[in-house]
Each structure stands twice: as structure tokens, then as C-alpha cells.
Write a protein that holds these residues in place. Structure first.
Motif, PDB file in Angstrom:
ATOM      1  N   GLY A   4      -0.338  39.762 -38.665  1.00  0.00           N
ATOM      2  CA  GLY A   4       0.293  38.632 -39.313  1.00  0.00           C
ATOM      3  C   GLY A   4       1.086  37.860 -38.278  1.00  0.00           C
ATOM      4  N   ILE A   5       1.044  36.550 -38.361  1.00  0.00           N
ATOM      5  CA  ILE A   5       1.770  35.691 -37.446  1.00  0.00           C
ATOM      6  C   ILE A   5       2.980  35.127 -38.192  1.00  0.00           C
ATOM      7  CG2 ILE A   5       1.640  33.648 -35.966  1.00  0.00           C
ATOM      8  CD1 ILE A   5      -0.286  35.859 -35.123  1.00  0.00           C
ATOM      9  N   PRO A   6       4.179  35.236 -37.616  1.00  0.00           N
ATOM     10  CA  PRO A   6       5.352  34.688 -38.285  1.00  0.00           C
ATOM     11  C   PRO A   6       5.290  33.163 -38.406  1.00  0.00           C
ATOM     12  CG  PRO A   6       6.006  36.260 -36.608  1.00  0.00           C
ATOM     13  CD  PRO A   6       4.544  35.994 -36.417  1.00  0.00           C
ATOM     14  N   GLY A   7       5.722  32.667 -39.552  1.00  0.00           N
ATOM     15  CA  GLY A   7       5.819  31.232 -39.783  1.00  0.00           C
ATOM     16  C   GLY A   7       7.028  30.937 -40.649  1.00  0.00           C
ATOM     17  N   LEU A  44      12.057  29.896 -51.169  1.00  0.00           N
ATOM     18  CA  LEU A  44      11.372  30.303 -49.938  1.00  0.00           C
ATOM     19  C   LEU A  44      11.574  29.315 -48.788  1.00  0.00           C
ATOM     20  CD1 LEU A  44       7.964  31.582 -51.343  1.00  0.00           C
ATOM     21  CD2 LEU A  44       9.818  32.946 -50.379  1.00  0.00           C
ATOM     22  N   VAL A  45      11.987  28.099 -49.081  1.00  0.00           N
ATOM     23  CA  VAL A  45      12.170  27.103 -48.023  1.00  0.00           C
ATOM     24  C   VAL A  45      13.208  27.612 -47.020  1.00  0.00           C
ATOM     25  CG1 VAL A  45      12.902  24.746 -47.483  1.00  0.00           C
ATOM     26  CG2 VAL A  45      11.481  25.190 -49.498  1.00  0.00           C
ATOM     27  N   GLY A  46      12.825  27.606 -45.749  1.00  0.00           N
ATOM     28  CA  GLY A  46      13.690  28.113 -44.689  1.00  0.00           C
ATOM     29  C   GLY A  46      13.472  29.579 -44.357  1.00  0.00           C
ATOM     30  N   GLN A  47      12.740  30.289 -45.217  1.00  0.00           N
ATOM     31  CA  GLN A  47      12.456  31.706 -44.982  1.00  0.00           C
ATOM     32  C   GLN A  47      11.318  31.872 -43.969  1.00  0.00           C
ATOM     33  OE1 GLN A  47      13.913  34.496 -46.457  1.00  0.00           O
ATOM     34  NE2 GLN A  47      15.393  33.150 -47.418  1.00  0.00           N
ATOM     35  N   TRP A  48      11.295  32.999 -43.294  1.00  0.00           N
ATOM     36  CA  TRP A  48      10.197  33.378 -42.408  1.00  0.00           C
ATOM     37  C   TRP A  48       9.259  34.299 -43.173  1.00  0.00           C
ATOM     38  CZ3 TRP A  48       9.193  31.802 -37.438  1.00  0.00           C
ATOM     39  CH2 TRP A  48      10.179  31.035 -36.821  1.00  0.00           C
ATOM     40  N   VAL A  49       7.965  34.095 -42.992  1.00  0.00           N
ATOM     41  CA  VAL A  49       6.955  34.933 -43.631  1.00  0.00           C
ATOM     42  C   VAL A  49       5.914  35.346 -42.592  1.00  0.00           C
ATOM     43  CG1 VAL A  49       7.227  33.945 -45.944  1.00  0.00           C
ATOM     44  CG2 VAL A  49       5.630  32.878 -44.349  1.00  0.00           C
ATOM     45  N   LEU A  50       5.259  36.462 -42.838  1.00  0.00           N
ATOM     46  CA  LEU A  50       4.109  36.851 -42.024  1.00  0.00           C
ATOM     47  C   LEU A  50       2.870  36.265 -42.672  1.00  0.00           C
ATOM     48  CD1 LEU A  50       4.612  40.581 -40.969  1.00  0.00           C
ATOM     49  CD2 LEU A  50       4.649  38.541 -39.528  1.00  0.00           C
ATOM     50  N   VAL A  51       2.101  35.505 -41.903  1.00  0.00           N
ATOM     51  CA  VAL A  51       0.929  34.806 -42.427  1.00  0.00           C
ATOM     52  C   VAL A  51      -0.331  35.454 -41.875  1.00  0.00           C
ATOM     53  CG1 VAL A  51      -0.279  32.594 -42.527  1.00  0.00           C
ATOM     54  CG2 VAL A  51       2.224  32.644 -42.547  1.00  0.00           C
ATOM     55  N   VAL A  53      -4.605  35.003 -42.585  1.00  0.00           N
ATOM     56  CA  VAL A  53      -5.716  34.264 -43.210  1.00  0.00           C
ATOM     57  C   VAL A  53      -5.270  33.335 -44.347  1.00  0.00           C
ATOM     58  CG1 VAL A  53      -7.537  35.840 -42.483  1.00  0.00           C
ATOM     59  CG2 VAL A  53      -6.439  36.217 -44.683  1.00  0.00           C
ATOM     60  N   GLY A  54      -4.192  32.599 -44.095  1.00  0.00           N
ATOM     61  CA  GLY A  54      -3.754  31.599 -45.051  1.00  0.00           C
ATOM     62  C   GLY A  54      -2.869  32.093 -46.173  1.00  0.00           C
ATOM     63  N   PHE A  55      -2.478  33.356 -46.135  1.00  0.00           N
ATOM     64  CA  PHE A  55      -1.607  33.929 -47.155  1.00  0.00           C
ATOM     65  C   PHE A  55      -0.322  34.423 -46.520  1.00  0.00           C
ATOM     66  CE2 PHE A  55      -5.679  34.186 -49.163  1.00  0.00           C
ATOM     67  CZ  PHE A  55      -5.421  34.027 -50.521  1.00  0.00           C
ATOM     68  N   ALA A  56       0.818  34.146 -47.169  1.00  0.00           N
ATOM     69  CA  ALA A  56       2.074  34.768 -46.777  1.00  0.00           C
ATOM     70  C   ALA A  56       2.031  36.191 -47.323  1.00  0.00           C
ATOM     71  CB  ALA A  56       3.258  33.998 -47.352  1.00  0.00           C
ATOM     72  N   MET A  57       2.066  37.165 -46.426  1.00  0.00           N
ATOM     73  CA  MET A  57       1.919  38.568 -46.825  1.00  0.00           C
ATOM     74  C   MET A  57       3.257  39.261 -47.107  1.00  0.00           C
ATOM     75  SD  MET A  57      -1.306  38.688 -46.833  1.00  0.00           S
ATOM     76  CE  MET A  57      -1.637  40.406 -47.065  1.00  0.00           C
ATOM     77  N   SER A  58       4.323  38.811 -46.399  1.00  0.00           N
ATOM     78  CA  SER A  58       5.644  39.385 -46.623  1.00  0.00           C
ATOM     79  C   SER A  58       6.699  38.439 -46.078  1.00  0.00           C
ATOM     80  CB  SER A  58       5.782  40.766 -45.970  1.00  0.00           C
ATOM     81  OG  SER A  58       5.633  40.677 -44.568  1.00  0.00           O
ATOM     82  N   ILE A  59       7.903  38.599 -46.583  1.00  0.00           N
ATOM     83  CA  ILE A  59       9.049  37.842 -46.090  1.00  0.00           C
ATOM     84  C   ILE A  59       9.717  38.697 -45.019  1.00  0.00           C
ATOM     85  CG2 ILE A  59      11.298  36.864 -46.690  1.00  0.00           C
ATOM     86  CD1 ILE A  59      10.188  36.462 -49.549  1.00  0.00           C
ATOM     87  N   ILE A  60      10.069  38.068 -43.893  1.00  0.00           N
ATOM     88  CA  ILE A  60      10.749  38.784 -42.818  1.00  0.00           C
ATOM     89  C   ILE A  60      11.983  37.990 -42.408  1.00  0.00           C
ATOM     90  CG2 ILE A  60       8.662  39.921 -41.972  1.00  0.00           C
ATOM     91  CD1 ILE A  60       8.498  37.804 -39.768  1.00  0.00           C
ATOM     92  N   GLY A  76      -0.621  38.291 -24.773  1.00  0.00           N
ATOM     93  CA  GLY A  76      -1.571  37.205 -24.534  1.00  0.00           C
ATOM     94  C   GLY A  76      -2.127  36.575 -25.781  1.00  0.00           C
ATOM     95  N   GLY A  77      -1.548  36.857 -26.927  1.00  0.00           N
ATOM     96  CA  GLY A  77      -2.064  36.319 -28.179  1.00  0.00           C
ATOM     97  C   GLY A  77      -1.517  34.953 -28.548  1.00  0.00           C
TER      98      GLY A  77
END
Length: 84
Positions: A4-7, A44-51, A53-60, A76-77
Motif C-alpha cells: 500500500g502506498i500512503p496518500g 477523512l479529509v486530511g487523514q493519511w490512508v494506505l492505497v 489498486v484504487g482502494f483506501a485499505m486503512s487509515i494511518i 527504489g520504489g
């Protein structure tokens, strides 16, 4: 294994059926928030999520998001992470 990539959530629709706008590594994209939204999507606005394949999987939290971005950069990712 999935990565998951943070967003950061920038904006949301009126309900969980509308895509949220999330900034992932400097790129804004539509993300489904159905899996992480437990009430008013506006919370959720302002929150960080792990994304993944287009889905927020969890809040971090922001610290975990930054640590994950740095770790992904080191293997290197990702391009170098901007401060701020």
C-alpha cells in the motif's frame, strides 16, 4: 504480498459511494473509501490512508505515512520524498 502506498485525503464526496481525491506521491487520484469510512466521509479529509489498486485499505498516522514513503524510496520504489 501487497504494498500500500500512503496518500493524503484531499476531498471526499457526499457519501462513501463517491470517489475521494487523494494525493499519492504528488499525484492526485480518485480512491474508493468504502473500506475505511465508518461515518461522515468529511472526517477523512486530511487523514493519511494506505492505497492499493484504487482502494483506501486503512487509515494511518502521518508518522507512519512518512516512514513508509521513505522506506519505499530506499528500496527504489519511489522518487525522493519531498519535505512538507
Amino acid at each position: 504480498m501487497c504494498i500500500g502506498i500512503p496518500g493524503k485525503v484531499l476531498s471526499v464526496g457526499d457519501d462513501i459511494h463517491q470517489m475521494a481525491e487523494v494525493e499519492v506521491c504528488g499525484v492526485k487520484r480518485g480512491v474508493n473509501i468504502m473500506l475505511v469510512c465508518e461515518g461522515d466521509p468529511a472526517a477523512l479529509v486530511g487523514q493519511w490512508v494506505l492505497v492499493h489498486v484504487g482502494f483506501a485499505m486503512s487509515i494511518i498516522d502521518e508518522a507512519e505515512a512518512r516512514e513508509t514513503l521513505i522506506a519505499l524510496e530506499q528500496i527504489g520504489g519511489l522518487e525522493p520524498v519531498q519535505a512538507g
